[in-house]
Design a protein around this motif. Structure first.
Motif, mmCIF file in Angstrom:
data_model
loop_
_atom_site.group_PDB
_atom_site.id
_atom_site.type_symbol
_atom_site.label_atom_id
_atom_site.label_comp_id
_atom_site.label_asym_id
_atom_site.label_seq_id
_atom_site.Cartn_x
_atom_site.Cartn_y
_atom_site.Cartn_z
ATOM 1 N N THR A 109 0.849 -1.193 0.000
ATOM 2 C CA THR A 109 0.000 0.000 0.000
ATOM 3 C C THR A 109 0.883 1.242 0.000
ATOM 4 O O THR A 109 1.930 1.287 0.655
ATOM 5 C CB THR A 109 -0.928 0.030 1.226
ATOM 6 N N LEU A 110 0.453 2.232 -0.773
ATOM 7 C CA LEU A 110 1.147 3.517 -0.868
ATOM 8 C C LEU A 110 0.149 4.623 -0.562
ATOM 9 O O LEU A 110 -0.888 4.724 -1.220
ATOM 10 C CB LEU A 110 1.731 3.721 -2.266
ATOM 11 N N ASP A 111 0.457 5.443 0.414
ATOM 12 C CA ASP A 111 -0.388 6.583 0.769
ATOM 13 C C ASP A 111 0.345 7.885 0.444
ATOM 14 O O ASP A 111 1.581 7.967 0.567
ATOM 15 C CB ASP A 111 -0.743 6.549 2.260
ATOM 16 N N ASP A 112 -0.417 8.891 0.023
ATOM 17 C CA ASP A 112 0.132 10.220 -0.288
ATOM 18 C C ASP A 112 1.202 10.150 -1.366
ATOM 19 O O ASP A 112 2.164 10.932 -1.351
ATOM 20 C CB ASP A 112 0.720 10.874 0.978
ATOM 21 N N TYR A 113 1.044 9.225 -2.325
ATOM 22 C CA TYR A 113 2.078 9.050 -3.350
ATOM 23 C C TYR A 113 1.787 9.895 -4.589
ATOM 24 O O TYR A 113 2.628 10.680 -5.023
ATOM 25 C CB TYR A 113 2.186 7.580 -3.732
ATOM 26 N N THR A 114 0.606 9.747 -5.171
ATOM 27 C CA THR A 114 0.276 10.552 -6.350
ATOM 28 C C THR A 114 -0.107 11.975 -5.969
ATOM 29 O O THR A 114 0.100 12.902 -6.745
ATOM 30 C CB THR A 114 -0.867 9.908 -7.147
ATOM 31 N N GLU A 115 -0.661 12.128 -4.767
ATOM 32 C CA GLU A 115 -1.048 13.440 -4.253
ATOM 33 C C GLU A 115 -1.410 13.269 -2.782
ATOM 34 O O GLU A 115 -1.647 12.147 -2.315
ATOM 35 C CB GLU A 115 -2.251 14.000 -5.030
ATOM 36 N N PRO A 116 -1.442 14.360 -1.997
ATOM 37 C CA PRO A 116 -1.844 14.230 -0.585
ATOM 38 C C PRO A 116 -3.239 13.629 -0.469
ATOM 39 O O PRO A 116 -4.170 14.029 -1.163
ATOM 40 C CB PRO A 116 -1.810 15.682 -0.087
ATOM 41 N N GLY A 117 -3.371 12.639 0.406
ATOM 42 C CA GLY A 117 -4.645 11.968 0.610
ATOM 43 C C GLY A 117 -4.886 10.777 -0.294
ATOM 44 O O GLY A 117 -5.884 10.073 -0.122
ATOM 45 N N SER A 118 -3.994 10.509 -1.242
ATOM 46 C CA SER A 118 -4.171 9.374 -2.141
ATOM 47 C C SER A 118 -3.808 8.075 -1.431
ATOM 48 O O SER A 118 -3.015 8.059 -0.484
ATOM 49 C CB SER A 118 -3.310 9.527 -3.396
ATOM 50 N N SER A 119 -4.405 6.981 -1.892
ATOM 51 C CA SER A 119 -4.135 5.664 -1.319
ATOM 52 C C SER A 119 -4.201 4.630 -2.433
ATOM 53 O O SER A 119 -5.233 4.490 -3.094
ATOM 54 C CB SER A 119 -5.142 5.322 -0.220
ATOM 55 N N LEU A 120 -3.092 3.914 -2.647
ATOM 56 C CA LEU A 120 -2.997 2.903 -3.691
ATOM 57 C C LEU A 120 -2.678 1.552 -3.082
ATOM 58 O O LEU A 120 -1.965 1.463 -2.068
ATOM 59 C CB LEU A 120 -1.903 3.265 -4.708
#
Length: 334
Positions: A109-120
């Motif tokens: 899991t990646l959080d704040d990666y593409t933009e603040p607040g994003s979750s992948l």
């Protein structure tokens, strides 16, 4: 007498096993210390790293470093993202610590990666990396395999790529400071909304194949700090020995050279071979990539271009931020 003849070989075997076991215990302690030192170096650089423990296993056939439930928080200067890795395993043979194979178990899991607040959430049925180090600890060879890779976006903007069927990558740094890289990617699917609707209608949302064989000169200048302008000042050059793209009506192969201009934009030329130039021209015009007023110029260039067994040859150029196919401008680089 017969009894003593049997005892000596048995004693020798036991001695070898004891010596090997002692070596394995000593080496495992050094590996654990190496992991701790690496974590300390990253934390000194501003990263926060936590995990549920480092386990050394694999006796007697190999050394396996297993790290579970890793949590990594990047500093704000590197984007401030947060990653959670379920499990990472690194394997090496007892006689060769210069070659390690890393195996990743998802999900990641990646959080704040593409933009603040994003979750992948990242998943794959197979994700592994092979690393070969030189005597001074520099990476000499790298290989990677990725299969059935899927990105699930739980929050925020989705990345450009949603799924990839397969990635195979091999690279090495030669003695003349050239990075030689070969990569093949099958089944590249764009995330919803990334492609213009007209482009997706004409070409489809999935590219069947992308393949490239390239060399990067003056590699150390680029690898040291990832400074593109420093690489340009060192006369770095990207040489594409062979490339191929299969995406809808586009079946293209090509080769050429690129460098960077004073604004760190790509600058160079590819000699393209287009299997079906008419189908590609139709798709480029219908999708709006090529304006209708340039349609005739593109078709005329394709008609007059040299033809061979692999199709029509046309130049693809990037110069001063403009992207050109033959005489037609396709767009620009911001």
């Amino acid at each position: 007498m017969l009894r003593s003849k049997l005892l000596w070989p048995i004693a020798g075997i036991i001695l070898v096993l004891l010596a090997y076991s002692a070596y394995w215990v000593f080496a495992s302690q050094q590996l654990r210390k190496g992991v701790d030192d690496w974590v300390a170096d990253q934390e000194a650089a501003g990263y926060a790293i936590e995990h549920d423990g480092v386990r050394i296993g694999g006796y007697p056939y190999r050394f396996q470093i297993r790290v579970t439930n890793s949590r990594i928080q990047a500093p704000a200067s590197d984007g401030g993202w947060f990653a959670h890795l379920t499990e990472v395993r690194a394997n090496a043979m007892p006689h060769d610590f210069s070659h390690w194979i890393l195996d990743f178990t998802g999900p990641v899991t990646l959080d704040d990666y593409t933009e603040p607040g994003s979750s992948l959430e990242l998943n794959a049925t197979d994700a592994r990396v092979s690393l070969v180090y030189g005597r001074r600890g520099e990476t000499e060879r790298v290989g990677a395999e990725l299969r059935d890779f899927v990105v699930t976006t739980h929050a925020g903007r989705a990345p450009d790529i949603q799924a990839i069927d397969e990635v195979i990558l091999n690279g090495m740094v030669a003695e003349d400071d050239r990075l030689r890289l070969r990569m093949m990617v099958n089944g590249i699917t764009a995330s919803p909304g990334v492609l213009d609707p007209d482009v997706e209608r004409e070409f489809g949302g999935t590219a069947a194949l992308a393949r490239i064989d390239l060399e990067v000169s003056q590699w150390s200048a680029l690898a040291r700090g990832a400074n593109a302008l420093a690489w340009r000042e060192a006369d770095g050059m990207l040489h594409i020995a062979e490339s191929e793209l299969e995406w809808g009506p586009a079946h293209i192969t090509g080769s050429g050279d690129f460098t960077l201009d004073s604004q760190a934009r790509p600058d160079g030329r590819l000699s393209l071979r287009i299997t079906d130039p008419d189908a590609l021209a139709n798709a480029l015009v219908e999708s709006g990539v090529v304006p209708e007023e340039n349609e005739q110029a593109l078709r005329l260039a394709a008609m007059l271009a040299p033809r061979g067994p692999d199709g029509v040859s046309l130049p693809f150029r990037i110069h001063e931020g403009g992207i050109y196919l033959g005489p037609v401008r396709l767009g620009g680089i911001d």
